[in-house]
Design an enzyme around this catalytic site. Sequence first.
Site, PDB file in Angstrom:
ATOM      1  N   CYS A 119      27.158  45.319 -30.547  1.00 35.91           N
ATOM      2  CA  CYS A 119      27.819  46.587 -30.185  1.00 35.91           C
ATOM      3  C   CYS A 119      29.321  46.425 -29.981  1.00 35.91           C
ATOM      4  O   CYS A 119      30.076  47.387 -30.067  1.00 35.91           O
ATOM      5  CB  CYS A 119      27.188  47.170 -28.928  1.00 35.91           C
ATOM      6  SG  CYS A 119      25.421  47.393 -29.081  1.00 35.91           S
ATOM      7  N   HIS A 260      31.578  52.486 -25.100  1.00 34.44           N
ATOM      8  CA  HIS A 260      30.415  52.275 -25.956  1.00 34.44           C
ATOM      9  C   HIS A 260      29.314  53.227 -25.508  1.00 34.44           C
ATOM     10  O   HIS A 260      29.042  53.369 -24.317  1.00 34.44           O
ATOM     11  CB  HIS A 260      29.962  50.813 -25.838  1.00 34.44           C
ATOM     12  CG  HIS A 260      28.668  50.534 -26.565  1.00 34.44           C
ATOM     13  ND1 HIS A 260      28.421  50.997 -27.835  1.00 34.44           N
ATOM     14  CD2 HIS A 260      27.565  49.849 -26.178  1.00 34.44           C
ATOM     15  CE1 HIS A 260      27.218  50.599 -28.202  1.00 34.44           C
ATOM     16  NE2 HIS A 260      26.674  49.908 -27.224  1.00 34.44           N
ATOM     17  N   ASN A 290      22.542  55.016 -29.298  1.00 34.69           N
ATOM     18  CA  ASN A 290      23.365  53.809 -29.397  1.00 34.69           C
ATOM     19  C   ASN A 290      23.402  53.357 -30.860  1.00 34.69           C
ATOM     20  O   ASN A 290      22.388  52.907 -31.388  1.00 34.69           O
ATOM     21  CB  ASN A 290      22.755  52.724 -28.495  1.00 34.69           C
ATOM     22  CG  ASN A 290      23.533  51.425 -28.529  1.00 34.69           C
ATOM     23  OD1 ASN A 290      24.438  51.250 -29.342  1.00 34.69           O
ATOM     24  ND2 ASN A 290      23.170  50.498 -27.655  1.00 34.69           N
TER      25      ASN A 290
HETATM   26  O1  UT7 Z   1      24.118  48.376 -26.538  1.00 35.10           O
HETATM   27  C1  UT7 Z   1      24.149  47.236 -25.832  1.00 35.10           C
HETATM   28  C2  UT7 Z   1      23.318  46.958 -24.760  1.00 35.10           C
HETATM   29  N1  UT7 Z   1      22.154  47.708 -24.447  1.00 35.10           N
HETATM   30  C3  UT7 Z   1      22.158  48.450 -23.357  1.00 35.10           C
HETATM   31  O2  UT7 Z   1      23.183  48.683 -22.776  1.00 35.10           O
HETATM   32  C4  UT7 Z   1      20.837  48.958 -22.846  1.00 35.10           C
HETATM   33  C5  UT7 Z   1      20.789  48.806 -21.366  1.00 35.10           C
HETATM   34  N2  UT7 Z   1      19.517  49.202 -20.762  1.00 35.10           N
HETATM   35  C6  UT7 Z   1      19.102  50.477 -20.618  1.00 35.10           C
HETATM   36  O3  UT7 Z   1      19.709  51.400 -21.136  1.00 35.10           O
HETATM   37  C7  UT7 Z   1      17.909  50.722 -19.733  1.00 35.10           C
HETATM   38  O4  UT7 Z   1      17.549  49.518 -19.103  1.00 35.10           O
HETATM   39  C8  UT7 Z   1      16.679  51.299 -20.470  1.00 35.10           C
HETATM   40  C9  UT7 Z   1      16.933  52.755 -20.853  1.00 35.10           C
HETATM   41  C10 UT7 Z   1      16.341  50.498 -21.700  1.00 35.10           C
HETATM   42  C11 UT7 Z   1      15.465  51.306 -19.548  1.00 35.10           C
HETATM   43  O5  UT7 Z   1      15.753  52.022 -18.355  1.00 35.10           O
HETATM   44  P1  UT7 Z   1      15.476  51.366 -16.930  1.00 35.10           P
HETATM   45  O6  UT7 Z   1      15.843  52.377 -15.935  1.00 35.10           O
HETATM   46  O7  UT7 Z   1      16.171  50.030 -16.873  1.00 35.10           O
HETATM   47  O8  UT7 Z   1      13.905  51.206 -16.939  1.00 35.10           O
HETATM   48  P2  UT7 Z   1      12.995  49.888 -16.793  1.00 35.10           P
HETATM   49  O9  UT7 Z   1      13.089  49.031 -17.999  1.00 35.10           O
HETATM   50  O10 UT7 Z   1      13.272  49.255 -15.456  1.00 35.10           O
HETATM   51  O11 UT7 Z   1      11.554  50.523 -16.737  1.00 35.10           O
HETATM   52  C12 UT7 Z   1      11.159  51.435 -15.700  1.00 35.10           C
HETATM   53  C13 UT7 Z   1       9.808  52.019 -16.049  1.00 35.10           C
HETATM   54  C14 UT7 Z   1       8.771  50.965 -16.472  1.00 35.10           C
HETATM   55  O12 UT7 Z   1       7.492  51.370 -15.997  1.00 35.10           O
HETATM   56  P3  UT7 Z   1       6.900  50.731 -14.638  1.00 35.10           P
HETATM   57  O13 UT7 Z   1       6.807  49.251 -14.901  1.00 35.10           O
HETATM   58  O14 UT7 Z   1       7.881  51.082 -13.557  1.00 35.10           O
HETATM   59  O15 UT7 Z   1       5.571  51.410 -14.501  1.00 35.10           O
HETATM   60  C15 UT7 Z   1       8.768  51.066 -17.973  1.00 35.10           C
HETATM   61  O16 UT7 Z   1       7.561  50.652 -18.556  1.00 35.10           O
HETATM   62  O17 UT7 Z   1       9.934  52.906 -17.172  1.00 35.10           O
HETATM   63  C16 UT7 Z   1       8.996  52.551 -18.182  1.00 35.10           C
HETATM   64  N3  UT7 Z   1       9.548  52.872 -19.473  1.00 35.10           N
HETATM   65  C17 UT7 Z   1       9.399  54.067 -20.069  1.00 35.10           C
HETATM   66  N4  UT7 Z   1       8.727  55.172 -19.700  1.00 35.10           N
HETATM   67  C18 UT7 Z   1       8.768  56.231 -20.527  1.00 35.10           C
HETATM   68  C19 UT7 Z   1      10.334  52.074 -20.267  1.00 35.10           C
HETATM   69  N5  UT7 Z   1      10.668  52.751 -21.379  1.00 35.10           N
HETATM   70  C20 UT7 Z   1      10.098  53.980 -21.277  1.00 35.10           C
HETATM   71  C21 UT7 Z   1      10.096  55.117 -22.120  1.00 35.10           C
HETATM   72  N6  UT7 Z   1       9.418  56.215 -21.704  1.00 35.10           N
HETATM   73  N7  UT7 Z   1      10.735  55.149 -23.298  1.00 35.10           N
END
Ligand code: UT7
Length: 336
Positions: A119, A260, A290
Amino acid sequence: MSRALSPLASFRAIGAYVPEKILTNFDLEKMIDTSDEWITKRTGIKERRIAAEDESTSDMGAKAAALAIERAGIDKAEIDLVLCATVTPDYFNMPSTACIISEKLDIRNVQALDISAACSGFVYLLSVAKAFIESGMKKHILIIGAEKFSSIVDWTDRGTCILFGDGAGAAIISATDKKEEAFVDVHASADGGYADFLVTPSPGSVNPMNQKSLDEGLNFVQMKGNETFKLAVRTLTKDVKEILETNKISAGDIPHFVPHQANYRIIKAVGDALKMREDQVVLTVHKYGNTSAASIPMAINDLYEAGNLKYGELMLLDTFGGGLTWASALLPYAGK
Ligand code: UT7
């Protein structure tokens, strides 16, 4: 007007291309266990663009580049270097996507190469272009950030597939002797200690393409989302504060903050830490998701096409991605 003795780099024109097909959060609800509400709340993304099956990274990059060349008002024969940032090249080994874009645009007999900084690729290219121009080696450089990220996404992995989209952006970086047109500063940095935060394990020398790597899905992007998120907020805030302090510019004086476009919550956290007003922050994440190396030039292009980017106005760019890599830049828009 003040004139410099040696050549300086200036951002002369912008162009972008977005594929026609729109994939909304509601479309994703039908494909995986997710919801529009979750995606909107956690990322700010509502929809993203997906390239056609027969549309390659170079096809998109060439369209963005053609627009940038036209807006720069230069003859393509004047371009003396073509640089492309991508992690979804047309071919993983060779030839480079920059070579293919040069061929598609009929730009002949010039140096052409790709860089891989995920990125951060476009802002990395700004630092490379700046060095080539300031050394006097090149005069008009075409830089491109282009990605067909949909080609490396596992459409059953809800942790990644909701985030990414396809597209391309390009710019012409030209030599100038006018100090008020010149790049102010570019920072680019990396820490390979976090290489496993964002990785496409295959194909490569570690995991060559074979039936086993395909069966294990190693050709898809893998991301430690939450860890990446936290590190992105910390690193970007520090990096952007540093570039402003070094150049004695206050955040309030920046007309255009172009971050970004990975996640609205990251953009908001960094913007809040800098006390940026809403009208300073350029946002496209809701409509494109993204798009990796294409994200920043696509956002600059949106600003330009909305009629909101004027000659001499300062842009602050910041980005973060696989590697891990990060970069920021302070530069005026030097086009018409
Ligand atoms: O471009 C360069 C770098 N990339 C980034 O900058 C990405 C950075 N990361 C993010 O944007 C976020 O971490 C995400 C959007 C990918 C995820 O959001 P989060 O708030 O960090 O969620 P998490 O991974 O901590 O997951 C929280 C919960 C989990 O369920 P449990 O374990 O709490 O029951 C996940 O399984 O959300 C669940 N989950 C979803 N639920 C519905 C993860 N993805 C999804 C989804 N829909 N698509």
